[in-house]
Design a protein around this motif. Structure first.
Motif, PDB file in Angstrom:
ATOM      1  N   LEU A  28       0.813  -1.042  -0.114  1.00  0.00           N
ATOM      2  CA  LEU A  28      -0.063   0.175  -0.090  1.00  0.00           C
ATOM      3  C   LEU A  28       0.817   1.273   0.029  1.00  0.00           C
ATOM      4  CD1 LEU A  28      -2.889  -1.066   2.317  1.00  0.00           C
ATOM      5  CD2 LEU A  28      -3.217  -0.753  -0.011  1.00  0.00           C
ATOM      6  N   ILE A  29       1.917   1.066   0.671  1.00  0.00           N
ATOM      7  CA  ILE A  29       3.045   2.373   0.756  1.00  0.00           C
ATOM      8  C   ILE A  29       3.446   2.441  -0.562  1.00  0.00           C
ATOM      9  CG2 ILE A  29       5.215   3.211   1.481  1.00  0.00           C
ATOM     10  CD1 ILE A  29       4.584   1.627   4.352  1.00  0.00           C
ATOM     11  N   SER A  30       3.742   1.521  -1.271  1.00  0.00           N
ATOM     12  CA  SER A  30       4.495   1.648  -2.696  1.00  0.00           C
ATOM     13  C   SER A  30       3.290   2.170  -3.593  1.00  0.00           C
ATOM     14  CB  SER A  30       4.894   0.227  -3.166  1.00  0.00           C
ATOM     15  OG  SER A  30       5.792  -0.142  -2.481  1.00  0.00           O
ATOM     16  N   LEU A  31       2.197   1.686  -3.331  1.00  0.00           N
ATOM     17  CA  LEU A  31       1.070   2.236  -4.177  1.00  0.00           C
ATOM     18  C   LEU A  31       0.954   3.549  -4.058  1.00  0.00           C
ATOM     19  CD1 LEU A  31      -1.415   1.918  -5.985  1.00  0.00           C
ATOM     20  CD2 LEU A  31      -2.593   0.997  -3.977  1.00  0.00           C
ATOM     21  N   LEU A  32       0.823   4.014  -2.905  1.00  0.00           N
ATOM     22  CA  LEU A  32       0.616   5.667  -2.562  1.00  0.00           C
ATOM     23  C   LEU A  32       1.755   6.172  -3.492  1.00  0.00           C
ATOM     24  CD1 LEU A  32      -0.553   8.046  -1.589  1.00  0.00           C
ATOM     25  CD2 LEU A  32       0.541   7.523   0.821  1.00  0.00           C
ATOM     26  N   LYS A  33       2.983   5.819  -3.245  1.00  0.00           N
ATOM     27  CA  LYS A  33       3.969   6.654  -3.900  1.00  0.00           C
ATOM     28  C   LYS A  33       4.012   6.668  -5.380  1.00  0.00           C
ATOM     29  CE  LYS A  33       7.309   4.274  -1.631  1.00  0.00           C
ATOM     30  NZ  LYS A  33       8.636   4.077  -1.226  1.00  0.00           N
ATOM     31  N   ASP A  34       3.474   5.503  -5.925  1.00  0.00           N
ATOM     32  CA  ASP A  34       3.498   5.085  -7.528  1.00  0.00           C
ATOM     33  C   ASP A  34       2.058   6.080  -7.971  1.00  0.00           C
ATOM     34  OD1 ASP A  34       5.540   3.539  -7.852  1.00  0.00           O
ATOM     35  OD2 ASP A  34       4.442   1.791  -7.838  1.00  0.00           O
ATOM     36  N   THR A  35       1.354   6.478  -7.054  1.00  0.00           N
ATOM     37  CA  THR A  35       0.249   7.222  -7.724  1.00  0.00           C
ATOM     38  C   THR A  35       0.725   8.622  -8.454  1.00  0.00           C
ATOM     39  OG1 THR A  35       0.030   8.633  -5.641  1.00  0.00           O
ATOM     40  CG2 THR A  35      -1.384   6.756  -6.097  1.00  0.00           C
ATOM     41  N   THR A  36       2.009   8.924  -8.327  1.00  0.00           N
ATOM     42  CA  THR A  36       2.685  10.215  -8.896  1.00  0.00           C
ATOM     43  C   THR A  36       2.916   9.894 -10.320  1.00  0.00           C
ATOM     44  OG1 THR A  36       4.959   9.196  -8.368  1.00  0.00           O
ATOM     45  CG2 THR A  36       3.922  10.771  -7.099  1.00  0.00           C
ATOM     46  N   LEU A  37       2.779   8.406 -10.518  1.00  0.00           N
ATOM     47  CA  LEU A  37       3.303   8.204 -12.213  1.00  0.00           C
ATOM     48  C   LEU A  37       2.156   8.576 -13.060  1.00  0.00           C
ATOM     49  CD1 LEU A  37       4.857   4.730 -11.876  1.00  0.00           C
ATOM     50  CD2 LEU A  37       5.929   6.752 -12.497  1.00  0.00           C
ATOM     51  N   VAL A  38       0.793   8.846 -12.254  1.00  0.00           N
ATOM     52  CA  VAL A  38      -0.161   9.516 -13.278  1.00  0.00           C
ATOM     53  C   VAL A  38       0.020  10.629 -13.846  1.00  0.00           C
ATOM     54  CG1 VAL A  38      -2.784   9.400 -13.149  1.00  0.00           C
ATOM     55  CG2 VAL A  38      -1.716   7.895 -11.907  1.00  0.00           C
ATOM     56  N   SER A  39       0.971  11.325 -13.063  1.00  0.00           N
ATOM     57  CA  SER A  39       1.300  12.861 -13.644  1.00  0.00           C
ATOM     58  C   SER A  39       1.621  12.705 -15.145  1.00  0.00           C
ATOM     59  CB  SER A  39       2.501  13.325 -12.852  1.00  0.00           C
ATOM     60  OG  SER A  39       3.594  12.781 -13.025  1.00  0.00           O
ATOM     61  N   PHE A  40       2.152  11.605 -15.562  1.00  0.00           N
ATOM     62  CA  PHE A  40       2.620  11.387 -16.890  1.00  0.00           C
ATOM     63  C   PHE A  40       1.513  11.517 -17.725  1.00  0.00           C
ATOM     64  CE2 PHE A  40       6.348  10.022 -14.898  1.00  0.00           C
ATOM     65  CZ  PHE A  40       7.522  10.202 -16.101  1.00  0.00           C
ATOM     66  N   ILE A  41       0.592  11.240 -17.531  1.00  0.00           N
ATOM     67  CA  ILE A  41      -0.717  11.453 -18.511  1.00  0.00           C
ATOM     68  C   ILE A  41      -1.539  12.820 -17.963  1.00  0.00           C
ATOM     69  CG2 ILE A  41      -0.832   8.870 -19.144  1.00  0.00           C
ATOM     70  CD1 ILE A  41      -3.038   8.316 -17.212  1.00  0.00           C
ATOM     71  N   ALA A  42      -0.896  13.613 -17.553  1.00  0.00           N
ATOM     72  CA  ALA A  42      -1.406  14.928 -17.516  1.00  0.00           C
ATOM     73  C   ALA A  42      -2.604  14.867 -16.551  1.00  0.00           C
ATOM     74  CB  ALA A  42      -2.000  15.407 -18.811  1.00  0.00           C
ATOM     75  N   PHE A  43      -2.569  14.074 -15.582  1.00  0.00           N
ATOM     76  CA  PHE A  43      -3.643  14.204 -14.377  1.00  0.00           C
ATOM     77  C   PHE A  43      -2.847  15.119 -13.415  1.00  0.00           C
ATOM     78  CE2 PHE A  43      -5.388  12.854 -10.227  1.00  0.00           C
ATOM     79  CZ  PHE A  43      -6.638  13.344 -10.674  1.00  0.00           C
ATOM     80  N   ALA A  44      -3.590  16.395 -12.884  1.00  0.00           N
ATOM     81  CA  ALA A  44      -2.828  17.304 -12.021  1.00  0.00           C
ATOM     82  C   ALA A  44      -2.805  16.764 -10.578  1.00  0.00           C
ATOM     83  CB  ALA A  44      -3.763  18.385 -12.178  1.00  0.00           C
ATOM     84  N   GLU A  45      -1.755  15.922 -10.315  1.00  0.00           N
ATOM     85  CA  GLU A  45      -1.570  15.438  -9.145  1.00  0.00           C
ATOM     86  C   GLU A  45      -0.322  16.183  -8.537  1.00  0.00           C
ATOM     87  OE1 GLU A  45       1.417  14.273 -10.337  1.00  0.00           O
ATOM     88  OE2 GLU A  45       1.367  13.167  -8.543  1.00  0.00           O
ATOM     89  N   SER A  46       0.035  15.993  -7.213  1.00  0.00           N
ATOM     90  CA  SER A  46       1.175  16.716  -6.738  1.00  0.00           C
ATOM     91  C   SER A  46       2.353  17.119  -7.462  1.00  0.00           C
ATOM     92  CB  SER A  46       1.515  16.316  -5.255  1.00  0.00           C
ATOM     93  OG  SER A  46       1.513  14.995  -5.374  1.00  0.00           O
ATOM     94  N   THR A  47       2.796  15.895  -7.987  1.00  0.00           N
ATOM     95  CA  THR A  47       4.059  15.993  -8.661  1.00  0.00           C
ATOM     96  C   THR A  47       3.859  16.895  -9.920  1.00  0.00           C
ATOM     97  OG1 THR A  47       4.363  13.634  -7.983  1.00  0.00           O
ATOM     98  CG2 THR A  47       5.984  14.362  -9.366  1.00  0.00           C
ATOM     99  N   LEU A  48       3.057  16.675 -10.582  1.00  0.00           N
ATOM    100  CA  LEU A  48       2.680  17.482 -11.828  1.00  0.00           C
ATOM    101  C   LEU A  48       2.695  18.875 -11.635  1.00  0.00           C
ATOM    102  CD1 LEU A  48       1.848  16.793 -15.172  1.00  0.00           C
ATOM    103  CD2 LEU A  48      -0.193  17.852 -14.378  1.00  0.00           C
ATOM    104  N   VAL A  49       1.837  19.167 -10.646  1.00  0.00           N
ATOM    105  CA  VAL A  49       1.568  20.667 -10.134  1.00  0.00           C
ATOM    106  C   VAL A  49       3.044  21.274  -9.808  1.00  0.00           C
ATOM    107  CG1 VAL A  49       0.760  22.248  -8.170  1.00  0.00           C
ATOM    108  CG2 VAL A  49      -0.788  20.672  -9.505  1.00  0.00           C
ATOM    109  N   SER A  50       3.670  20.482  -8.914  1.00  0.00           N
ATOM    110  CA  SER A  50       5.003  21.023  -8.363  1.00  0.00           C
ATOM    111  C   SER A  50       6.173  21.121  -9.611  1.00  0.00           C
ATOM    112  CB  SER A  50       5.666  20.368  -7.129  1.00  0.00           C
ATOM    113  OG  SER A  50       5.121  19.120  -7.138  1.00  0.00           O
TER     114      SER A  50
END
Ligand SMILES: Nc1ncnc2c1ncn2[C@@H]1O[C@H](COP(=O)(O)OP(=O)(O)OP(=O)(O)O)[C@@H](O)[C@H]1O
Ligand SMILES: [Mg+2]
Lengths: 247, 254
Positions: free
Chosen positions: A174-196
């Motif tokens: 689950l911890i890995s899963l949470l961190k891997d949500t940042t990869l969704v930034s690659f398809i232009a979803f505005a999560e924290s990594t994309l915004v920063s």
């Protein structure tokens, strides 16, 4: 040295963008919760199908094992890109599913969730399997000798015991899963990594990324400690159990 | 002989290249108590597990109340569904390691299968479970989890759990071997009572006293075959076969 601090720890920039990054981080948490819950269920289903006995289900078992192996072998980012870059063009799929915009979330959100569920379902299936295999064989035999079917024995006897044996490895997933949500930034979803990253591009300053890192830290670090605690508690239980057995 | 409950004819069972049962024949009458003895690895457990199809035999016939349970759709795969239902509702089994469900209380252990398998209501199954636990002397332990019970108490819960399915035959596989000596008696007493009530029983045991007192017949197995069988006192006190003599000599020496 002050150059270093200005680049990474510019409190002015952090303060200015705090809520923007925080809101984006909530999107990471949302992906995590939705994908996490579905993956936990999907992984359990895969693990149970994998463990079915008999010849009749042989094909199903083979497909399940192939799926689990395959999805663990392909990088998550590649899966995300394969789904988001192809599914929208599969016109034989109804538009509402092909380009999902459920609950007011844009389609990249759902492509990301789908990819995470597919991949983490496979990882979690392996964790469940370890739990199922840690339940003594006698439990299944006792249940079967009482007339329960294999699935009933799984449902009432084996799985309830299996899940109590795997909280630590499951929490790791689950911890890995949470961190891997940042990869969704690659398809232009505005999560924290994309915004920063956008802030980085605008201001040529990394402080917003550090803020993002901080948010993940706040959640994941206690999680890692909890894993440690669970492992130690489990070891203590095993030792105690051994005493009971011997005594 | 009285009405036959169980007939085994030429049972063969292999694990890979290892032939564990090499043609076992055995007739069991209704209400008969058969004690099975034999050295480790002689196939006693495997024989019991064949009877309830936990390990379906590759060859041979098993008649349970007149019906051949080894035949039928998909036989040999371990999943002959209609036979499994037929068999498992008539044959109860108690194991050496108890195999109680550790996440369930004594009462839940006893009342779960009647609900899931026989479709009884919870109230009905629990009432019956309470009566059964009462009967094995554990009426005051209903809510306790297995780990809080002694080995002897756990084994009695296991017996009650098997009885809850109203079996016609009970299989006991060295059910007192994992118990401290002082706990053996309470379990044997429970089994003695059961035998007194007319239950058909196949009992793998090393308890010679029990075999003599309660057994209607003793069966001695070695190397996957029945070497000798007969009246308990005759087989145990003056065995005809040399292999039986040697085994009993070894047991008595201990
Ligand atoms: N599932 C299995 N797979 C492979 N070999 C098995 C299996 N079950 C039993 N065996 C083998 O079959 C032989 C007979 O086993 P079984 O348990 O029936 O003997 P037993 O007479 O009950 O012995 P014990 O007194 O030690 O319980 C042994 O050599 C055992 O290793
Ligand atoms: Mg055995």
């Amino acid at each position: 040295m002050s150059v270093f601090f200005e680049q990474y720890f510019d409190f002015h920039i952090m303060g200015e963008h705090f809520w923007e990054v925080f809101d984006a981080f909530l999107q990471n948490l949302l992906i995590f919760v939705v994908a996490g819950i579905v993956a936990l269920a999907w992984g359990l289903l895969l693990a149970v199908v994998r463990q079915t006995p008999g010849r009749k289900t042989g094909v199903l078992r083979f497909i399940t094992i192939a799926y689990i192996d395959l999805l663990r072998a392909i990088p998550l980012l590649v899966i995300i890109l394969i789904i988001s870059g192809g599914v929208p063009f599969l016109t034989f799929i109804p538009k509402g599913i092909r380009i999902p915009e459920w609950f007011g979330k844009p389609d990249p959100f759902w492509y990301g969730v789908a990819a995470l569920v597919f991949v983490y379902g496979a990882y979690m299936a392996e964790v469940y399997r370890a739990g199922i295999e840690a339940v003594p064989r006698g439990q299944m035999e006792a249940a079967r000798s009482l007339g329960m079917s294999h699935l009933q024995a799984m449902r009432y006897i084996v799985v309830p015991q299996a899940v109590t044996k795997i909280p630590a490895p499951m929490l790791n997933e689950l911890i890995s899963l949470l961190k891997d949500t940042t990869l969704v930034s690659f398809i232009a979803f505005a999560e924290s990594t994309l915004v920063s990253r956008e802030i980085l591009a605008e201001q040529l300053n990394s402080s917003a990324l550090i803020l993002t890192a901080f948010f993940f830290l706040v959640i994941c670090l206690p999680g890692a400690r909890l894993v440690d605690f669970l492992i130690r508690r489990n070891q203590a239980k095993v030792t105690r159990g051994a005493h009971i057995e011997v005594g | 002989m009285a009405e036959p409950m169980l007939q085994l004819k030429g049972i063969h069972k292999r694990f890979g290249n290892l032939e564990v049962l090499k043609g076992v024949d055995l007739d069991v009458a209704k209400g008969e108590v058969i004690c099975i003895l034999g050295p480790s690895g002689s196939g006693k457990s495997t024989l019991l597990r064949c009877v309830n199809l936990l390990e379906p035999p590759e060859e041979g016939e098993i008649f349970l109340e007149g019906r051949d349970i080894c035949k039928g759709p998909g036989s040999g795969t371990g999943e002959q569904s209609w036979n499994l239902d037929y068999v498992r509702q008539r044959v109860g089994m108690v194991f050496q390691q108890f195999n109680l469900f550790p996440h369930k209380t004594a009462l839940q252990n006893v009342s779960l299968a009647p609900q899931t398998v026989l479709g009884r209501s919870k109230a009905e199954a629990e009432e019956k479970g309470r009566a059964l636990l009462e009967r094995v002397g554990l009426g005051d332990r209903l809510g306790q989890y297995p780990e809080t019970l002694s080995g002897g108490q756990q084994q009695r819960v296991a017996i009650a759990r098997a009885l809850a399915m109203e079996p016609h035959v009970m299989l006991f596989d060295e059910v007192t071997s994992a118990l401290d000596p002082e706990l053996v008696k309470e379990v044997l007493d429970t089994m003695r009572e059961l035998a007194g009530e007319g239950m058909t029983m196949l009992v793998v045991t090393h308890e010679m006293g029990f075999a003599k007192e309660v057994g209607d017949r003793v069966v001695f197995m070695d190397g996957g075959v029945v070497v000798e069988q007969g009246d308990p006192k005759q087989v145990l006190d003056s065995p005809r076969e040399e292999r039986t003599q040697r085994f009993l000599g070894l047991v008595l020496e201990r």
